[in-house]
Design a protein around this motif. Sequence first.
Motif, PDB file in Angstrom:
ATOM      1  N   ALA A 105      -2.376  42.775  -0.738  1.00 19.93           N
ATOM      2  CA  ALA A 105      -2.358  42.942   0.567  1.00 19.93           C
ATOM      3  C   ALA A 105      -1.390  41.998   1.220  1.00 19.93           C
ATOM      4  O   ALA A 105      -1.126  40.626   0.595  1.00 19.93           O
ATOM      5  N   ALA A 106      -0.917  42.343   2.517  1.00 16.57           N
ATOM      6  CA  ALA A 106      -0.160  41.406   3.376  1.00 16.57           C
ATOM      7  C   ALA A 106      -0.304  41.811   4.718  1.00 16.57           C
ATOM      8  O   ALA A 106      -0.179  42.883   5.018  1.00 16.57           O
ATOM      9  N   GLN A 107      -0.487  40.767   5.522  1.00 14.15           N
ATOM     10  CA  GLN A 107      -0.661  40.988   6.887  1.00 14.15           C
ATOM     11  C   GLN A 107      -0.180  39.720   7.791  1.00 14.15           C
ATOM     12  O   GLN A 107      -0.030  38.704   7.243  1.00 14.15           O
ATOM     13  N   ASP A 108       0.031  39.737   9.200  1.00 18.57           N
ATOM     14  CA  ASP A 108       0.406  38.953   9.804  1.00 18.57           C
ATOM     15  C   ASP A 108      -0.691  37.836   9.877  1.00 18.57           C
ATOM     16  O   ASP A 108      -1.778  38.261   9.848  1.00 18.57           O
ATOM     17  N   ALA A 109      -0.108  36.537  10.154  1.00 15.98           N
ATOM     18  CA  ALA A 109      -1.318  35.599  10.281  1.00 15.98           C
ATOM     19  C   ALA A 109      -2.054  35.581  11.576  1.00 15.98           C
ATOM     20  O   ALA A 109      -1.477  36.002  12.474  1.00 15.98           O
ATOM     21  N   PRO A 110      -3.072  35.236  11.720  1.00 11.26           N
ATOM     22  CA  PRO A 110      -3.751  35.226  12.819  1.00 11.26           C
ATOM     23  C   PRO A 110      -3.230  34.470  13.986  1.00 11.26           C
ATOM     24  O   PRO A 110      -2.603  33.731  13.852  1.00 11.26           O
ATOM     25  N   ASP A 111      -3.518  34.807  15.167  1.00 12.68           N
ATOM     26  CA  ASP A 111      -2.882  34.371  16.441  1.00 12.68           C
ATOM     27  C   ASP A 111      -3.641  32.916  16.562  1.00 12.68           C
ATOM     28  O   ASP A 111      -4.938  32.951  16.898  1.00 12.68           O
ATOM     29  N   LEU A 112      -2.943  31.840  16.773  1.00 14.61           N
ATOM     30  CA  LEU A 112      -3.783  30.619  16.737  1.00 14.61           C
ATOM     31  C   LEU A 112      -4.337  30.244  17.820  1.00 14.61           C
ATOM     32  O   LEU A 112      -5.282  29.717  17.906  1.00 14.61           O
ATOM     33  N   GLU A 113      -3.945  31.008  19.253  1.00 12.59           N
ATOM     34  CA  GLU A 113      -4.280  30.942  20.345  1.00 12.59           C
ATOM     35  C   GLU A 113      -5.882  31.559  20.573  1.00 12.59           C
ATOM     36  O   GLU A 113      -6.717  31.294  21.250  1.00 12.59           O
ATOM     37  N   LEU A 114      -6.040  32.365  19.619  1.00 16.82           N
ATOM     38  CA  LEU A 114      -7.352  33.154  19.576  1.00 16.82           C
ATOM     39  C   LEU A 114      -8.467  32.709  18.500  1.00 16.82           C
ATOM     40  O   LEU A 114      -9.542  33.208  18.552  1.00 16.82           O
ATOM     41  N   LEU A 115      -8.104  31.709  17.793  1.00 17.58           N
ATOM     42  CA  LEU A 115      -8.887  31.097  16.928  1.00 17.58           C
ATOM     43  C   LEU A 115      -9.973  30.367  17.402  1.00 17.58           C
ATOM     44  O   LEU A 115      -9.708  29.737  18.323  1.00 17.58           O
TER      45      LEU A 115
END
Length: 317
Positions: A105-115
């Motif tokens: 699998a491959a996906q965009d890394a999570p948005d740091l602002e929403l962590l």
Amino acid sequence: GSGLLKKKTLVPGQGVDTCPRKGQDVTIRLKAMLEDGSVVEENPALTFTLGDCDVLQVLDLCVQLLEMGETALIVSDAKYCYGAQGRSPDIPPNAALTLEVELLAAQDAPDLELLSGKEKIELANRKRERGNFFYQQADYVLAINSYDIALKIISSSSKVEFSPDEEAELLDVKVKCLNNLAASQLKLDHYEAALKSCNLVLEHQPGNIKALFRKGKVLAQQGEYREAIPILKAALKLEPSNKTIHAELSKLVKKHADQKNVETEMYRKMLGNPSTAGTPGKCKDKLPWSIPWKWLFGATAIALGGVALSVVIAARN
């Protein structure tokens, strides 16, 4: 091209358009073997950020070449694996590895602002621990890279409210990263950068012993003994039993004393030695009106003798 890294497709993937990009989170199935075939690592679902040096360099280099669903056999020199140190107890020094890798699998890394606070702390700590791994491997450039990534995560803006405990824990991770960053920068003789990292720690924690010690070492390396000594004294006052600080301070005090002696000798030579600045002959050339002290003494003695003789004659008369 060097032959140190080879890739062979075992099961074709879904096309080059499905290859992952740097910065994405990828999941792979991994099986790692020594040259004799013994398995040293197996992971059915290893997830990491591609290009962040979270894993062995061989994986960062090769997984970005895999198509989705592809299974490949990768033969790697020790340079891209565990290097000259190996991994105790199962991977000897300078060991080449054969890896069987499947891209799942491959996906965009999570948005740091929403962590959330917890997620941010866990992510920053993973990057910090990777930096520690590289530091132990004496790969200080990659260590610096990992600490920088961790610091960017901590310093990123957030749309989520953090609790006071989470804020305190994030600050603790930040201080650890900065201290480790300074240690890595020192190893590479990047003194100005190391000094900046130490000062950032001391802004948050003025009594941080590691930061004080490393700042003292940086200043000492730059020859600033007069500034370094009080900083190391402050560190030793906070931890009087620390033998490392004590030894470094003793060494600097001696170096500072030697430096002062050299400077004193240099100034003496520059200004000249007053006791041997010139001979009577040279003085006569420069000051033709001056009278040598021997002549002056003799003239004074003759004058006194004449006065005494006049007194005696007057008394007889």
